[in-house]
Structures are given as C-alpha cells and as structure tokens.
Design an enzyme around this catalytic site. Structure first.
Site, PDB file in Angstrom:
ATOM      1  N   SER A 143       0.839  -1.190   0.000  1.00 21.54           N
ATOM      2  CA  SER A 143       0.000   0.000   0.000  1.00 21.54           C
ATOM      3  C   SER A 143       0.882   1.251   0.000  1.00 21.54           C
ATOM      4  CB  SER A 143      -0.938  -0.030   1.212  1.00 21.54           C
ATOM      5  OG  SER A 143      -1.818   1.062   1.208  1.00 21.54           O
ATOM      6  N   TYR A 157      -3.600   7.993  -7.437  1.00 21.92           N
ATOM      7  CA  TYR A 157      -2.723   7.014  -6.793  1.00 21.92           C
ATOM      8  C   TYR A 157      -3.157   6.751  -5.352  1.00 21.92           C
ATOM      9  CZ  TYR A 157       1.496   5.078  -4.617  1.00 21.92           C
ATOM     10  OH  TYR A 157       2.370   4.287  -3.915  1.00 21.92           O
ATOM     11  N   LYS A 161      -4.747   3.215  -3.717  1.00 22.40           N
ATOM     12  CA  LYS A 161      -4.108   2.478  -2.628  1.00 22.40           C
ATOM     13  C   LYS A 161      -5.028   2.381  -1.409  1.00 22.40           C
ATOM     14  CE  LYS A 161       0.005   1.375  -4.247  1.00 22.40           C
ATOM     15  NZ  LYS A 161       0.498  -0.010  -4.289  1.00 22.40           N
TER      16      LYS A 161
END
Length: 265
Positions: A143, A157, A161
């Site tokens: 992660s 992004y 995650k």
C-alpha cells in the site's frame, strides 16, 4: 505436489519487488517463486541460476479483456502446473503516474491507475483463491502512506491504494482461512522517488517537492532491501492476528518480520 511453499510476486523487476525476490531466493529454505514483471530481461538471467524461480512477463496496464485472460492462464495456472500449489501472493506492482490535480485530470488516466493498482490485484486474488484456501495462505498487498496524506496531484494514486487497503480488509472478512494484509512500505529509495524529485515538481507545491528532495539529500530514504526482506518474511509467515489490517512496514508489532531472516515454512 511439492512441500515447498509457492509465492507469486508481482512488480519483481525492480525496486521493492526485486529486493523481496532477492531476499526470498537467499533464504536457507527458499520458496518456489513465480516472479511477474513488465520487463523480465534481468529476471530471466537470474532464473538461469535458480531452479526455484519462474518468470512471467505481464503488463498490468493491459486492457481488461487481456488481463482477465492472461492472469489466470499465464500467472496462476503456470504456478499450479509447475509446483501444484500457491501459498502466497506478494502484490507489489503499482504506478504513480499520471500525476495531475483533480481539476486537470482525465477519466482515462484514473482508469489506468485503478486498472494497475487495484483491478489487476482483484483479478489475481480471485484466480488464486482456490489454491490459497487449500494452503491457508497469505496475501500481502503493498500500500502507501499516501492513503492518509494528501499530496497535490496524487488523488488517483492515493485513492487507489486506499481502495487496496479496503480490499485487504474485506478479503480477510470473506476468506477467514486466508491471511490478508496491506502494508505501507515507507519512503523507499526507488525509481518512484526519483520520478517525484525529477518530474513531478511542476504539479506538486514547491513545499511538497522540497520535502521529497530533502528525503534524498538528508539520507532519510529507506533501502529497498530492508522493506523487501520484511515483505518477503510476511508473505511466508505472517500470523493470522494481522489479517485485515493496514500497517506501516516498521510497525512495532511487525518487528520480528523486519528484523529476522525467516526460513520458508
């Protein structure tokens, strides 16, 4: 069927993934490893000297139809046909680009980030689940601290995650025999950090860019080898008590994985 554990490791060609691969290969009792990467030239050379390493080339940014066909046939089935089992997934592949403010972003770019960082992982987990259930195996998802810290231009992004964290949380709930965890690896000295320093300053604020420049200049970056070893150890031996959690790689509760060279069990 081999008694040796089998690990599928993605993003194995460089950075944290490659460091995890080297660590696993160096263990006294190494697992069998299916290493997946977009660029496999270096991995294929490494496989010549390691009978327990199989290499598969796959671009996780490929269209959905291609991923749905290739992940089961070219990844999961290859591991099963060669070794007869799958004990762990170490899901490390991801992209940061394209970095753009929400007001300037394009839906197509979000689709790309989510396809690589989230949806390909869903497909890989789904395909491997029958074997993971049999093995009472482990899924370790890499992660990011960006799930809880906002950086200008990182919305795609960071949110992808964050969704990965929830994927681990839900997988642990739905599959009690499989240990699933998401791990933030910290600020690691990889090509991603280089790209942030060299390419993304135009989008990020000057203060944010200066902070990342300072990480390198002040020697704060973590070595890929340290994180790679911890992740490799987790995929082989992580205890059930961690299932469903999102943790920093150097959390005190994980110190035994970070500090020990744990032989494959």
């Amino acid at each position: 069927m081999s008694e040796t554990p089998v690990v599928i490791l993605t993003g194995a060609g460089r950075g944290i993934g490659h460091a995890s691969l080297i660590h696993l290969l160096s263990l006294p009792n190494p697992p069998n490893i299916l290493a997946v990467s977009r660029d496999t030239a270096a991995l294929e050379e490494l496989a010549k000297s390691h009978d327990n390493l199989e290499v598969v080339a796959l671009d996780f940014s490929a269209p959905y139809s291609e991923l749905k066909a290739k992940i089961p046939s070219d990844v999961v089935n290859v591991a099963i046909e060669k070794w007869g089992r799958i004990d762990a997934l170490l899901l490390n592949h991801a992209i940061l680009d394209p970095v753009a403010k929400i007001g300037d972003s394009r839906l197509e770019s979000w689709d790309l980030v989510y396809r690589v960082n989230l949806f390909s992982n869903v497909e890989l987990i789904k395909a491997a689940l029958p074997e993971l259930r049999k093995a009472k195996g482990r899924v370790v998802m890499v992660s990011s601290a960006a799930t809880s810290i906002a950086f200008t231009g990182w919305s795609a992004y960071g949110s992808s995650k964050a969704a990965l964290n929830h994927l681990a949380f839900t997988l642990a709930h739905e599959e009690p025999d499989v240990t699933s965890v998401s791990i933030a690896p910290g600020i690691v000295d990889t090509d991603m950090q280089k790209d942030i320093r060299q390419g993304h300053g135009k989008v990020m604020t000057s203060q944010e860019h200066a902070m990342f420049m300072g990480f390198k200049e002040n020697g704060i970056l973590i070595s890929p080898e340290s994180v790679g070893a911890a992740l490799g150890n987790m995929c082989l031996n992580l205890e059930k008590e961690f299932s469903g959690k999102y943790l920093q790689w150097d959390d005190e509760s994980l110190s035994s994985y970070a500090n020990a060279s744990i032989a494959a069990c």
